[in-house]
Enzyme design. Structure first.
Site, mmCIF file in Angstrom:
data_model
loop_
_atom_site.group_PDB
_atom_site.id
_atom_site.type_symbol
_atom_site.label_atom_id
_atom_site.label_comp_id
_atom_site.label_asym_id
_atom_site.label_seq_id
_atom_site.Cartn_x
_atom_site.Cartn_y
_atom_site.Cartn_z
ATOM 1 N N ARG A 128 -5.152 6.051 -8.010
ATOM 2 C CA ARG A 128 -4.870 7.490 -7.999
ATOM 3 C C ARG A 128 -4.767 8.045 -9.411
ATOM 4 O O ARG A 128 -5.333 9.099 -9.737
ATOM 5 C CB ARG A 128 -3.585 7.758 -7.211
ATOM 6 N N LEU B 81 0.868 -1.169 0.000
ATOM 7 C CA LEU B 81 0.000 0.000 0.000
ATOM 8 C C LEU B 81 0.907 1.221 0.000
ATOM 9 O O LEU B 81 1.974 1.203 0.625
ATOM 10 C CB LEU B 81 -0.897 0.040 1.244
ATOM 11 N N ASP B 82 0.496 2.282 -0.673
ATOM 12 C CA ASP B 82 1.268 3.524 -0.627
ATOM 13 C C ASP B 82 1.364 4.020 0.815
ATOM 14 O O ASP B 82 0.486 3.745 1.640
ATOM 15 C CB ASP B 82 0.592 4.613 -1.471
ATOM 16 N N ARG B 83 2.403 4.796 1.077
ATOM 17 C CA ARG B 83 2.599 5.350 2.428
ATOM 18 C C ARG B 83 1.339 6.056 2.937
ATOM 19 O O ARG B 83 0.933 5.883 4.088
ATOM 20 C CB ARG B 83 3.768 6.339 2.409
#
Length: 333
Positions: A249, A145-147
């Site tokens: 995104r 998962l992205d930060r």
């Protein structure tokens, strides 16, 4: 492994670097040993020598030499300075939403990186020292998962579970539901974003863009509008049908409704006056085949950024239709 094997590169592994492919299929193989096997020509691709950065194509055949069952060197216990602080330990234990003999699942908070990198010393992978087993092994990452994305993150506790879960992610046998608050509103309440994506930009500025080049990767995202505030903002359910970097995104921004707080892809449009500034993207549910059989459903409660975004929209806490994975039909990929 005790003998030479041959493995065919799957369609889902197109354009993977060999080191990534090897780590996925053989999570227990030390990086140094892999490099040695490459240098001595024991790993081969269609009969030819390769290196760690070689790119793979579907249908190619990898020659796999006999691999060590045990690590080359004894496992070392982490130094006290490497162990998480008491505060981090309490935090990590509070994030656990499921644990059994095969896997561990946490509700990752926004702002916590999954892996280390340049200037990143506090991350999930490092904090897994808290969950060492009797052999000194820590849970292994099987997806990312992205930060700044919160939500369900799964880690394997054994090599067999890592192989099983990695295969399930590669073959899209896992269903995922994300929540996002976007700026603007899709023209339709239900649809599929079908835009091939390609990574562009220099080092440290990488960004996924829509592309029709041969290098672009097929990418599809199903979406549903759960609630909307006129044309100002909308709460979306997002189901990734493929697994590209920053897919949700990029797809939202390229479709004209960037995720709130996503300046990287939405620019100024992602930061309306008076709105919360953090990324409003949350991995809400994940349904997966359990390594020991059956299926497992995991749910992560909303973290602060998505809660603040929903409050900004003036929404109550009642879940609308399609806010749950059970409401979604099986999507064709």
């Amino acid at each position: 492994m005790t003998g030479v094997e041959q493995k065919t590169v799957a369609k889902s592994e197109a354009d993977w670097r060999f080191d990534r492919w090897c780590k996925t299929h053989f999570p227990d193989l030390p990086f140094g040993r892999m490099q040695k096997l490459l240098r001595t020509g024991q790993f081969r691709l269609d009969g030819k020598r390769i290196d760690a950065s070689s790119r793979l194509m579907p249908g190619q055949v990898v020659r796999i030499p006999p691999l060590p069952i045990e690590p080359d060197v004894p496992l070392l216990q982490p130094k006290p300075s490497q162990m998480p602080s008491e505060r981090d330990a309490a935090m990590m234990r509070s994030l656990v939403i499921h644990e059994d003999d095969a896997l561990l699942a946490i509700a990752k908070p926004a702002g916590l990186a999954v892996q280390g990198g340049s200037g990143t010393t506090r991350h999930v992978d490092g904090l897994m020292q808290l969950f060492l087993d009797k052999n000194g092994e820590k849970p292994r990452l099987v997806h990312r998962l992205d930060r700044d994305t919160s939500g369900v993150l799964v880690l394997a506790k054994t090599a067999a579970a890592a192989r099983s879960l990695s295969f399930a992610f590669q073959q899209h046998k896992i269903r995922k539901l994300y929540w996002a608050v976007v700026v603007g509103r899709p023209k339709r309440d239900v649809g599929v974003i079908d835009l091939a994506l390609e990574k562009g930009g220099g080092a440290g500025r990488e960004k996924m863009t829509a592309s029709e080049s041969d290098e672009a990767r097929h990418a599809r995202t199903a979406f549903r509008v759960l609630e909307a505030n006129a044309k100002v903002a909308a709460w979306l359910g997002l189901m990734p049908l493929t697994g590209r970097t920053h897919q949700l995104r990029a797809h939202c921004a390229l479709s004209g409704f960037p995720i709130l707080g996503d300046g990287k892809y939405g620019g100024k449009d992602a930061h309306p006056t008076g709105a919360p500034s953090e990324l409003a993207l949350h991995a809400r549910e994940l349904d997966l085949p359990h390594p020991d059989g059956g299926r497992l459903r995991l749910v992560a409660e909303p973290d602060q950024p998505i809660k603040e975004a929903l409050a900004w929209m003036g929404l109550n806490r009642t879940l609308p239709p399609y806010a749950r994975l059970d409401d979604w039909p099986e999507e064709r990929r």
